[in-house]
Scaffold this active site. Structure first.
Site, PDB file in Angstrom:
ATOM      1  N   SER A 122       0.820  -1.214   0.000  1.00  0.00           N
ATOM      2  CA  SER A 122       0.000   0.000   0.000  1.00  0.00           C
ATOM      3  C   SER A 122       0.847   1.255   0.000  1.00  0.00           C
ATOM      4  CB  SER A 122      -0.978   0.046   1.171  1.00  0.00           C
ATOM      5  OG  SER A 122      -0.655  -0.815   2.180  1.00  0.00           O
ATOM      6  N   HIS A 143      -2.830  -2.953  -6.055  1.00  0.00           N
ATOM      7  CA  HIS A 143      -3.198  -2.593  -4.681  1.00  0.00           C
ATOM      8  C   HIS A 143      -4.680  -2.827  -4.437  1.00  0.00           C
ATOM      9  CE1 HIS A 143      -3.613   0.786  -1.467  1.00  0.00           C
ATOM     10  NE2 HIS A 143      -3.480  -0.390  -0.910  1.00  0.00           N
ATOM     11  N   GLU A 155      -5.936  -0.476  -7.355  1.00  0.00           N
ATOM     12  CA  GLU A 155      -5.031   0.425  -8.066  1.00  0.00           C
ATOM     13  C   GLU A 155      -3.980  -0.410  -8.802  1.00  0.00           C
ATOM     14  OE1 GLU A 155      -4.756   4.529  -5.562  1.00  0.00           O
ATOM     15  OE2 GLU A 155      -3.849   2.820  -4.551  1.00  0.00           O
ATOM     16  N   ASN A 194      -4.474   6.877  -1.295  1.00  0.00           N
ATOM     17  CA  ASN A 194      -3.900   7.315  -0.018  1.00  0.00           C
ATOM     18  C   ASN A 194      -3.278   8.707  -0.092  1.00  0.00           C
ATOM     19  OD1 ASN A 194      -4.772   5.164   1.482  1.00  0.00           O
ATOM     20  ND2 ASN A 194      -2.988   3.902   0.985  1.00  0.00           N
TER      21      ASN A 194
HETATM   22  P1  NAD Z   1      -0.629  -9.667   7.327  1.00  0.00           P
HETATM   23  O1  NAD Z   1       0.405  -9.492   8.345  1.00  0.00           O
HETATM   24  O2  NAD Z   1      -2.033  -9.934   7.725  1.00  0.00           O
HETATM   25  O3  NAD Z   1      -0.189 -10.878   6.369  1.00  0.00           O
HETATM   26  C1  NAD Z   1       1.083 -11.022   5.812  1.00  0.00           C
HETATM   27  C2  NAD Z   1       1.381 -12.506   5.712  1.00  0.00           C
HETATM   28  O4  NAD Z   1       2.544 -12.685   4.929  1.00  0.00           O
HETATM   29  C3  NAD Z   1       1.678 -13.145   7.078  1.00  0.00           C
HETATM   30  O5  NAD Z   1       0.833 -14.265   7.264  1.00  0.00           O
HETATM   31  C4  NAD Z   1       3.138 -13.552   6.958  1.00  0.00           C
HETATM   32  O6  NAD Z   1       3.444 -14.765   7.646  1.00  0.00           O
HETATM   33  C5  NAD Z   1       3.273 -13.758   5.468  1.00  0.00           C
HETATM   34  N1  NAD Z   1       4.650 -13.762   4.973  1.00  0.00           N
HETATM   35  C6  NAD Z   1       5.755 -13.268   5.528  1.00  0.00           C
HETATM   36  N2  NAD Z   1       6.817 -13.505   4.719  1.00  0.00           N
HETATM   37  C7  NAD Z   1       6.359 -14.148   3.627  1.00  0.00           C
HETATM   38  C8  NAD Z   1       6.958 -14.668   2.436  1.00  0.00           C
HETATM   39  N3  NAD Z   1       8.253 -14.549   2.230  1.00  0.00           N
HETATM   40  N4  NAD Z   1       6.176 -15.291   1.547  1.00  0.00           N
HETATM   41  C9  NAD Z   1       4.855 -15.404   1.750  1.00  0.00           C
HETATM   42  N5  NAD Z   1       4.232 -14.946   2.854  1.00  0.00           N
HETATM   43  C10 NAD Z   1       4.967 -14.312   3.777  1.00  0.00           C
HETATM   44  O7  NAD Z   1      -0.545  -8.396   6.384  1.00  0.00           O
HETATM   45  P2  NAD Z   1      -1.652  -7.815   5.391  1.00  0.00           P
HETATM   46  O8  NAD Z   1      -2.494  -6.840   6.101  1.00  0.00           O
HETATM   47  O9  NAD Z   1      -2.293  -8.946   4.668  1.00  0.00           O
HETATM   48  O10 NAD Z   1      -0.760  -6.982   4.382  1.00  0.00           O
HETATM   49  C11 NAD Z   1      -0.020  -7.588   3.361  1.00  0.00           C
HETATM   50  C12 NAD Z   1       0.371  -6.563   2.324  1.00  0.00           C
HETATM   51  O11 NAD Z   1      -0.809  -5.956   1.828  1.00  0.00           O
HETATM   52  C13 NAD Z   1       1.221  -5.429   2.843  1.00  0.00           C
HETATM   53  O12 NAD Z   1       2.127  -5.061   1.839  1.00  0.00           O
HETATM   54  C14 NAD Z   1       0.230  -4.324   3.102  1.00  0.00           C
HETATM   55  O13 NAD Z   1       0.798  -3.045   3.019  1.00  0.00           O
HETATM   56  C15 NAD Z   1      -0.714  -4.548   1.976  1.00  0.00           C
HETATM   57  N6  NAD Z   1      -2.070  -4.023   2.188  1.00  0.00           N
HETATM   58  C16 NAD Z   1      -2.671  -4.137   3.393  1.00  0.00           C
HETATM   59  C17 NAD Z   1      -3.958  -3.642   3.570  1.00  0.00           C
HETATM   60  C18 NAD Z   1      -4.679  -3.767   4.882  1.00  0.00           C
HETATM   61  O14 NAD Z   1      -5.598  -2.999   5.131  1.00  0.00           O
HETATM   62  N7  NAD Z   1      -4.321  -4.721   5.723  1.00  0.00           N
HETATM   63  C19 NAD Z   1      -4.626  -3.027   2.492  1.00  0.00           C
HETATM   64  C20 NAD Z   1      -3.983  -2.971   1.255  1.00  0.00           C
HETATM   65  C21 NAD Z   1      -2.703  -3.471   1.117  1.00  0.00           C
END
Ligand code: NAD
Length: 654
Positions: A122, A143, A155, A194
C-alpha cells in the site's frame, strides 16, 4: 472460465490481504496457490477463506458451491513449487522493503519467464522492488483494498520500468475479478487513493495539535456536514494510529504532534482499547452532529483537492480515475475533483494561499496545476469547467450523469443503474435529480421498458443519503420528490431489479416502478420512523395501495425489515428468485414488455394507475375510453391479424 491469458495465480502471504485476494481470484475461476511461511499460517488463511465463502453462499452471492471454489485453491509453504507454474504472482507479505525485495529476488529465480509479478503493497515503491529482479518491466503494483472480497477498487501501479503490456494485463485481470481497476501511472508515494486521504487525516490532526479544533468537532463536521462515511479520527482509530504514523515516518513527512503523542503512549486506537476515543472506559466514538458547526472543513478539503491537482498535473491519474478511486476505495460521497469543482477551484486556491501566507507551511502551497486551472478560468461547475467539463448551464449536461449509468438499446429497453455502490446506492438529492432529469429528457417514443437496478452486489438502494438531506429546510424537503413521481408517471412500464437492500427511499423508488423482481436475499423496509420521520417519497401512500392498510402500517410503524419471501407473499414484489435465476427472470419480464404493443401498454399503465384512485364508475369509464382509443390503432390491427395467422405480432406503436 476466465477470459484473460492468466490461468494459474500464486498469492504470497495468507494474512489479511493474501487470503482475501486468493478468495476473489478463486471465485472468478482462477486456480490459485496461496503460500505462507508456516503451515499454521496457511491453514488459518484457508479457514478464513472457507468461512467467508460460506457467508457469501448463505447470502446467495456465490454462483457455485463453496467446495467448487475451494477446489481451485491449493496451499503451499515452499516457494519454488508454489510459483513454478504461475502466470501471475501477487505478493501480499508484510510491508517491509527488505522482505519484499527478497521475495522479488526469489520470484525472479523461480517464476516462469513470462509471469506477471505483482505486489499488493500500500505504500512502498514498486520501482525499488523491481530492482531485485532482472525483469522490472514485468513488475507491477496491484493494490487491493481491505477486505478484498468487499472492496471493489484495485489500483494498478506502474513502476518506472513497468511495460504497458504488463500494466494492461494486470488491469484486465482485475476486471476479470469483477472489480474496478484504476491506473496509477507513476510510482508516487501513497499512489492515488492514499495521497488524497493523507490531508483528510493530517490536517484535522494539525488543527487539533494547534488547538484550533477538537477531535469531536472535526469528526462531526466531516461526517454530518460534508457527508464522509467516517470522521478522520474515528477512521484512524479503526485502522490503527501506528499504521499511518509509520507510513508518514518512512516517507519523511512531518507528523502532527497529537499523532506522535498517541503512538508514544501506545494508545493506537480500537485495537488497544484507546486512541483518539476511549473504547474501554469511555463511550467510544461519541461525537454529536451539532459538535461540528464551527469546524473549518474547507481547510481540509482544499488540501485534498490540492493533492488531486498534483496527481493530475503530474500525469499520475485523470480526474475520473481519482474520483473513482476515492469513491470506491474510501467511500467518499463523491469524487474529490468533483467536490473541488463544486466548491469552486478559485475558492480552494484562495484558501490555500491565505493559509500558506499565514502559516508558511509547505503543505498549503498551491500546486501549479491548480493555479493553471484557475488562471484558465476553469474554476469548476459554475464556470462550466474545472477538473471536469460541465454543460454550459452548469448541469452535468444532457446525456451525462455522474451518479447513474444508463443504456438505451435498439429494442427500446432503457437500463438505468444507480451508481453509488460505495454508499449502497443511497439516494442523494443529486441522484434523485439525475433520475428525474433522465426520465424527463428521454424521448419516450424510443423507450418500451425501463429497468432500475443498483450498482454493486449489496443493495438496490439502502435509503436516502441522510447527509445530503441534513442541511435542508422543511420547505426544501417538500420539493425533493419529483423523481418518484416522474418514475411513477413515466409513460412506459418500469421494473425495479432488486438485489440486496431495498430500504427507505430505495423502497419508495421501487414502489414508484410498475413491477418489482427481486433476488431471494433482498431485504425490504421503511426504517424512516426510527429517525422520527415518515417515508416522504410517496412511500406511505404507495405501500397502502400495494399492500393494504394492515401490512403498510406494520412496515411504516415498526420500521422493521422483511425478507424477499415475505415480500412476495405480501405482494410487495412480483417475484423472488434465487440469484442464479435473477437475470433470466427479469429478461422474461422485459421481453414480454418490449415486444408488447407500446400504445396498449401505455394506456394499460395509465388506466391502472389512475383507476386505483378513482371511483369504480369513473375508473370503468376511463377503461372504456382507453379501450375505444386502442381499437383504432395499427397495433390492434397487427395483433388481431397475427393472432389469426398464428404468428408473433410486430407492434410498431402506431
Ligand atoms: P498480514 O500481516 O495480515 O499478512 C502477511 C502474511 O505474509 C503473514 O501471514 C506472513 O506470515 C506472510 N509472509 C511473511 N513472509 C512471507 C513470504 N516470504 N512469503 C509469503 N508470505 C509471507 O498483512 P496484510 O495486512 O495482509 O498486508 C499484506 C500486504 O498488503 C502489505 O504489503 C500491506 O501493506 C498490503 N495491504 C494491506 C492492507 C490492509 O488494510 N491490511 C490493504 C492494502 C494493502
Amino acid at each position: 472460465m476466465t477470459d484473460t491469458n492468466i490461468g494459474q495465480v500464486s498469492v504470497l502471504g495468507a494474512g489479511n490481504m493474501g487470503h482475501g485476494i486468493t478468495e476473489v481470484a478463486a471465485i472468478a475461476g482462477y486456480d490459485v496457490t496461496m503460500r505462507d511461511v508456516e503451515e499454521d499460517l496457511v491453514a488459518d488463511g484457508y479457514e478464513d477463506i472457507k468461512w467467508s465463502l460460506e457467508k457469501l453462499a448463505e447470502k446467495d452471492h456465490l454462483d457455485e458451491s463453496v467446495d467448487e471454489v475451494l477446489g481451485r485453491i491449493d496451499t503451499a509453504v515452499e516457494l519454488e513449487p508454489a510459483v513454478a507454474d504461475a502466470d501471475l504472482v501477487i505478493e501480499a507479505a508484510p510491508e517491509r522493503m527488505d522482505l519484499k525485495k527478497d521475495i522479488f529476488g526469489d520470484l525472479d529465480a523461480f517464476a516462469p519467464d513470462d509471469a506477471l509479478l505483482a505486489s499488493n503493497t500500500s505504500s512502498l515503491s514498486i520501482t525499488e522492488m523491481a530492482t531485485a529482479t532482472s525483469r522490472p518491466e514485468d513488475v507491477v503494483g496491484m493494490h487491493f483494498f481491505n477486505p478484498p472480497v468487499k472492496m471493489n477498487l484495485v489500483e494498478v501501479i506502474y513502476g518506472e520500468e513497468t511495460s504497458d503490456e504488463t500494466a494492461e494485463a494486470a488491469y484486465e485481470f482485475v476486471e476479470s475479478l469483477d472489480k474496478t481497476p484504476i491506473y496509477v501511472r507513476k510510482d508516487v508515494h501513497g499512489f492515488v487513493v492514499n495521497t488524497v486521504l493523507g490531508p483528510f487525516i493530517d490536517e484535522p490532526a494539525w488543527m487539533v495539535s494547534n488547538e484550533e479544533a477538537t477531535i469531536r468537532e472535526a469528526d462531526a463536521a466531516m461526517v454530518h456536514r460534508r457527508g464522509y462515511p467516517m470522521g478522520p479520527f474515528e477512521l484512524v482509530d479503526l485502522s490503527g494510529i501506528d499504521v499511518g504514523y509509520h507510513v508518514r515516518t518512512e516517507a519523511g513527512r512531518p507528523i502532527p504532534p497529537i499523532m506522535k503523542e498517541k503512538v508514544e503512549a501506545d494508545e493506537l486506537g480500537r485495537k488497544t482499547g484507546r486512541g483518539y476515543y476511549d473504547y474501554e472506559n469511555g463511550d467510544g466514538v461519541d461525537y454529536e452532529p451539532s459538535d461540528g458547526e464551527n469546524f473549518d472543513t474547507l481547510r481540509v478539503e482544499a488540501r485534498m483537492v490540492n493533492e488531486a491537482a498534483r496527481l493530475v498535473g503530474d500525469d499520475v491519474a485523470t480526474p475520473e480515475e481519482i474520483d473513482t478511486g476515492v469513491r470506491l476505495g474510501l467511500g467518499f460521497p463523491e469524487g474529490i475533483c468533483r467536490r473541488g469543482d463544486e466548491i469552486g477551484l478559485d475558492v480552494v486556491l484562495d484558501k490555500l494561499r491565505s493559509l500558506h501566507e499565514k502559516t508558511e507551511q509547505d503543505r498549503f502551497e498551491p500546486d501549479d496545476y491548480l493555479v493553471e486551472l484557475v488562471e484558465q478560468g476553469r474554476t469548476g461547475e459554475d464556470a462550466g469547467a474545472g477538473f471536469h467539463d460541465y454543460g454550459s448551464d452548469g448541469d452535468a449536461g444532457p446525456g451525462e450523469y455522474r451518479l447513474l449509468n444508463y443504456e438505451l438499446s435498439e429494442n427500446g429497453l432503457l437500463e438505468v443503474e444507480l451508481d453509488r455502490p460505495e454508499r449502497m446506492n443511497a439516494l442523494s438529492m443529486s441522484l434523485l435529480g439525475e433520475i428525474d432529469a433522465l426520465l424527463s429528457s428521454v424521448n419516450s417514443d424510443d423507450v418500451r421498458c425501463v429497468t432500475f437496478e443498483g450498482a454493486g452486489d449489496r443493495a438496490f438502494s439502502a435509503g436516502a443519503d441522510i447527509g445530503g438531506f441534513a442541511d435542508l429546510t422543511p420547505t426544501d424537503a417538500m420539493d425533493v420528490t419529483p423523481a418518484f413521481e416522474t418514475v411513477n408517471d413515466f409513460e412506459r412500464p418500469t421494473i425495479a431489479k432488486i438485489d440486496g437492500y431495498c430500504l427507505g427511499a430505495g423502497l419508495e423508488l421501487a414502489l414508484a416502478c410498475d413491477l418489482r423482481v427481486a433476488t431471494a436475499n433482498a431485504k425490504f423496509g421503511s426504517p424512516e420512523i426510527g429517525l422520527g420521520l415518515i417515508p416522504g417519497g410517496g412511500g406511505t401512500q404507495r405501500l397502502l395501495r400495494v399492500l393494504g392498510e394492515t401490512r403498510a402500517k406494520e412496515l411504516v410503524f415498526r420500521g422493521n425489515r422483511i425478507d424477499a419471501e415475505r415480500a412476495e407473499e405480501w405482494g410487495l414484489i412480483n417475484r423472488a428468485v434465487p440469484a442464479k435465476e435473477f437475470d433470466d427472470t427479469v429478461s422474461d419480464f422485459v421481453d414480454d414488455i418490449v415486444e408488447g404493443p407500446p400504445i396498449g401498454l401505455k394506456v394499460a399503465k395509465k388506466v391502472l394507475n389512475q383507476g386505483a384512485d378513482a371511483s369504480l364508475e369513473a375508473a370503468l369509464t376511463m377503461e372504456s375510453q382507453g379501450f375505444g382509443l386502442l381499437m383504432g390503432t395499427e397495433d390492434v390491427r397487427e395483433g388481431t391479424t397475427a393472432f389469426r395467422d398464428d404468428r408473433d405480432p410486430e407492434f410498431r406503436g402506431e
